[in-house]
Design a protein around this motif. Structure first.
Motif, mmCIF file in Angstrom:
data_model
loop_
_atom_site.group_PDB
_atom_site.id
_atom_site.type_symbol
_atom_site.label_atom_id
_atom_site.label_comp_id
_atom_site.label_asym_id
_atom_site.label_seq_id
_atom_site.Cartn_x
_atom_site.Cartn_y
_atom_site.Cartn_z
ATOM 1 N N ARG A 94 -3.721 -4.386 -0.940
ATOM 2 C CA ARG A 94 -2.274 -3.408 -0.328
ATOM 3 C C ARG A 94 -1.236 -3.544 -1.260
ATOM 4 O O ARG A 94 -0.024 -4.164 -0.991
ATOM 5 C CB ARG A 94 -2.185 -3.822 1.062
ATOM 6 N N ASN A 114 -7.126 14.267 0.399
ATOM 7 C CA ASN A 114 -7.525 13.854 1.028
ATOM 8 C C ASN A 114 -6.971 14.738 2.490
ATOM 9 O O ASN A 114 -6.152 14.694 2.818
ATOM 10 C CB ASN A 114 -6.853 12.476 1.593
ATOM 11 N N GLY A 144 0.754 -1.258 -0.365
ATOM 12 C CA GLY A 144 -0.342 0.135 0.133
ATOM 13 C C GLY A 144 1.144 1.333 0.269
ATOM 14 O O GLY A 144 2.442 1.338 0.454
ATOM 15 N N ALA A 145 0.002 2.356 -0.540
ATOM 16 C CA ALA A 145 0.953 3.357 -0.164
ATOM 17 C C ALA A 145 1.529 3.701 1.176
ATOM 18 O O ALA A 145 2.104 4.977 1.362
ATOM 19 C CB ALA A 145 0.309 4.984 -1.324
ATOM 20 N N GLN A 146 0.424 3.898 1.854
ATOM 21 C CA GLN A 146 1.051 4.118 3.351
ATOM 22 C C GLN A 146 2.326 3.336 4.210
ATOM 23 O O GLN A 146 2.990 4.065 4.816
ATOM 24 C CB GLN A 146 -0.286 3.024 4.327
ATOM 25 N N PRO A 195 -2.521 8.659 -4.739
ATOM 26 C CA PRO A 195 -3.665 7.538 -5.398
ATOM 27 C C PRO A 195 -4.449 8.366 -5.410
ATOM 28 O O PRO A 195 -5.164 7.061 -6.386
ATOM 29 C CB PRO A 195 -3.998 7.322 -3.641
ATOM 30 N N TYR A 196 -5.161 9.623 -5.446
ATOM 31 C CA TYR A 196 -6.309 9.682 -6.584
ATOM 32 C C TYR A 196 -6.640 10.019 -7.744
ATOM 33 O O TYR A 196 -7.842 10.093 -8.272
ATOM 34 C CB TYR A 196 -7.026 10.820 -5.719
ATOM 35 N N TYR A 213 5.266 17.419 1.924
ATOM 36 C CA TYR A 213 4.497 16.419 2.517
ATOM 37 C C TYR A 213 2.595 16.417 1.228
ATOM 38 O O TYR A 213 2.513 17.564 1.908
ATOM 39 C CB TYR A 213 4.031 15.139 3.157
ATOM 40 N N LEU A 267 4.520 5.509 2.515
ATOM 41 C CA LEU A 267 4.933 6.720 3.395
ATOM 42 C C LEU A 267 5.823 7.241 4.667
ATOM 43 O O LEU A 267 6.245 7.383 5.217
ATOM 44 C CB LEU A 267 3.219 7.454 4.168
ATOM 45 N N ASP A 309 2.605 12.508 -2.635
ATOM 46 C CA ASP A 309 1.167 11.310 -2.802
ATOM 47 C C ASP A 309 0.388 11.758 -3.292
ATOM 48 O O ASP A 309 -0.542 12.250 -3.393
ATOM 49 C CB ASP A 309 0.953 11.490 -1.142
ATOM 50 N N VAL A 317 -0.705 16.394 -1.453
ATOM 51 C CA VAL A 317 -1.629 15.120 -2.207
ATOM 52 C C VAL A 317 -2.167 16.434 -3.555
ATOM 53 O O VAL A 317 -2.688 17.458 -2.994
ATOM 54 C CB VAL A 317 -2.453 14.693 -1.762
ATOM 55 N N SER A 375 -0.476 4.052 -6.786
ATOM 56 C CA SER A 375 -1.292 3.196 -5.037
ATOM 57 C C SER A 375 -2.248 2.251 -6.254
ATOM 58 O O SER A 375 -2.682 3.127 -6.962
ATOM 59 C CB SER A 375 -2.100 3.527 -4.257
ATOM 60 N N SER A 430 -5.100 0.523 -4.399
ATOM 61 C CA SER A 430 -5.911 0.919 -3.892
ATOM 62 C C SER A 430 -7.402 1.509 -4.395
ATOM 63 O O SER A 430 -8.563 0.718 -3.998
ATOM 64 C CB SER A 430 -5.426 1.590 -3.016
ATOM 65 N N LYS A 431 -6.814 2.291 -4.576
ATOM 66 C CA LYS A 431 -8.563 3.616 -5.418
ATOM 67 C C LYS A 431 -8.281 2.790 -6.680
ATOM 68 O O LYS A 431 -9.721 3.459 -7.218
ATOM 69 C CB LYS A 431 -8.219 5.159 -5.328
ATOM 70 N N TYR A 443 -3.420 15.051 5.156
ATOM 71 C CA TYR A 443 -3.692 13.119 5.002
ATOM 72 C C TYR A 443 -3.871 12.966 6.811
ATOM 73 O O TYR A 443 -2.051 12.583 7.230
ATOM 74 C CB TYR A 443 -3.045 12.413 3.784
HETATM 75 N N1 PMP Z 1 -2.214 8.358 0.482
HETATM 76 C C1 PMP Z 1 -3.854 9.372 0.603
HETATM 77 C C2 PMP Z 1 -3.600 10.700 0.472
HETATM 78 C C3 PMP Z 1 -4.981 8.246 1.197
HETATM 79 O O1 PMP Z 1 -5.945 9.290 1.157
HETATM 80 C C4 PMP Z 1 -4.957 6.950 1.200
HETATM 81 C C5 PMP Z 1 -5.565 5.826 1.439
HETATM 82 N N2 PMP Z 1 -6.844 6.575 2.831
HETATM 83 C C6 PMP Z 1 -3.685 6.739 1.265
HETATM 84 C C7 PMP Z 1 -2.882 6.846 0.992
HETATM 85 C C8 PMP Z 1 -2.861 4.757 1.964
HETATM 86 O O2 PMP Z 1 -3.581 3.964 0.502
HETATM 87 P P1 PMP Z 1 -2.742 2.681 0.553
HETATM 88 O O3 PMP Z 1 -4.404 1.391 0.355
HETATM 89 O O4 PMP Z 1 -2.422 2.737 -0.816
HETATM 90 O O5 PMP Z 1 -2.292 2.771 1.440
#
Ligand code: PMP
Length: 402
Positions: free
Chosen positions: A252, A176, A101-103, A206-207, A169, A106, A204, A171, A242, A244-245, A127
């Motif tokens: 993940r 978000n 995951g992107a998380q 993801p969107y 940092y 980070l 960052d 987005v 990511s 994820s979205k 975020y």
């Molecule tokens: N960065 C931002 C700005 C997000 O909103 C999110 C998910 N809520 C993430 C990172 C983490 O995404 P991932 O599911 O890929 O870990």
């Protein structure tokens, strides 16, 4: 045992995420949830994932269940590198690390770049889970603020006067929690500022592919990166992405792209964190993306989420005109609503849950105790009829508390 005496000092900076706690309640089917950043579960492509798993087992068998390289599946890294490349910039797979995951990207970036006392520039609000990941490192977050066009740059020079920030940092697309996007001119201005001040940025994003109106804008990474003879790709921007979205969050799988010395350090940190991202999950993602699945799936997501965003904004106009203001996202999954200052969104939440509607109070996304009357509303997860009745319930509640 007094466990509080046993934990490391840095754990005093840790707490459960308000969002994840609210999500426990909101998974109940009778609740209309605007709370999580959840993709629409009704769109998850289960048959395609099933077919991908079968294809993977047929093609590579047990290798997909085996330990694997920390850097990530070679084919997936190549695919990501190709996606990031343009006629002017050829990104090499060695500039890409696949993460859980992107998380995780980070988290790892924080671990390898930040020492206690370091200053980090962020948007305000920013975020929430980035704050949670980096706060225990003992860093100081500062913000030049943000507006409809994303992070404000006019105050940055002043912020760096007495202490150079270690990282910035942001987005840039459909942020978000605000849903706002950094304007084209600010992207150019920011890249020039990073160079002039020798500051590294973490972008960052993801969107970014979930855009419903307007033209897509260049990433900071592509504006900044250049290929240097000998060292390969150089960039003061570390780009985080990511699946994820745009596919599904449960696998993940995310990634980070950066200059090679950064990737090398992140690989060392990832080896200590989890050895590698799940092999089968990476194979599934690779199978789907190399067969062009995103080219049909992302437009479907965009059509669905655009409609849900429009329904939410129309409902807000119907029920909240003159009572609240809200951001106008051109994509992504969220908007941020601001209620009259005497209404505290955290205090409102239990009453909203009684009315079977959920949101995330905006305060925790803010620095300096700001944002008490804001709330983050997700529009991607609930169906249109539910969005309309959820906003109506929320408006009735706010009017009662006003
Ligand atoms: N960065 C931002 C700005 C997000 O909103 C999110 C998910 N809520 C993430 C990172 C983490 O995404 P991932 O599911 O890929 O870990």
């Amino acid at each position: 045992m007094n466990w509080n005496q046993c934990f490391a000092r840095r754990t005093t900076q840790m707490k459960r995420s308000a969002v994840r706690e609210i999500l426990k309640v909101t998974s109940r089917p009778d609740i209309i949830s605007f709370a999580g950043g959840l993709p629409a579960a009704d769109l998850f492509p289960i048959p395609q994932v099933q077919a991908a798993v079968e294809a993977v087992f047929k093609r590579v068998g047990g290798q997909s269940l085996q330990y694997a390289e920390t850097e990530g599946l070679a084919g997936l890294r190549e695919w990501i590198a190709r996606r990031l490349s343009s006629p002017h910039l050829s990104v090499h797979p060695e500039n890409v690390l696949v993460t859980s995951g992107a998380q995780q990207a980070l988290d790892l970036i924080g671990r390898v770049m930040l020492d206690a006392g370091d200053r980090v520039l962020v948007e305000n609000p920013t975020y929430l889970a980035l704050l949670s990941a980096w706060r225990p490192l003992g860093v100081e977050f500062v913000s030049a603020g943000s507006d409809q066009s994303g992070m404000r740059l006019d105050g940055l020079d002043e912020l760096v006067l007495n202490k150079r920030p270690k990282l910035l940092y942001l987005v840039p697309n459909f942020q978000n929690p605000q849903g706002t996007t950094l304007s084209r001119s600010r992207r150019h201005e920011l890249v020039a500022w990073l160079k002039a001040n020798n500051v590294v940025a973490v972008e960052d994003d993801p969107y970014g592919q979930l855009r419903y109106d307007g033209e897509s804008l260049p990433s900071l990474f592509e504006l900044d990166a250049a290929i240097e003879p000998g060292t390969g790709l150089e960039s003061q921007v570390i780009r985080v992405g990511s699946f994820s979205k745009i596919l599904m969050p449960g696998l993940r799988v995310g990634w980070v792209a950066a200059a090679r010395p950064v990737i090398e350090k992140l690989v060392q940190a990832k080896q200590a964190a989890d050895l590698h991202t799940g092999s089968l999950n990476q194979y599934i993602v690779w199978e789907l993306v190399q067969n062009g699945f995103l080219e049909e799936f992302v437009p479907l997501l965009c059509r669905t989420y655009r409609q849900r965003r429009d329904v939410m904004i129309a409902s807000l106009q119907r029920h909240f005109s003159g009572l609240a203001t809200w951001t106008q996202p051109q994509g992504g999954m969220f908007l941020l609503m601001t209620l009259p200052p005497e209404i505290n969104a955290t205090h409102l939440l239990p009453h909203a849950l009684e009315q079977k509607v959920a949101f995330v109070p905006g305060e925790e996304f803010h620095l300096n105790g700001e944002g008490a009357s804001t709330l983050r509303l997700n529009f991607s997860n609930a169906r249109p009829e539910a969005i309309e009745s959820g906003i109506a319930r929320l408006a009735a509640l706010v009017k009662r508390h006003h």
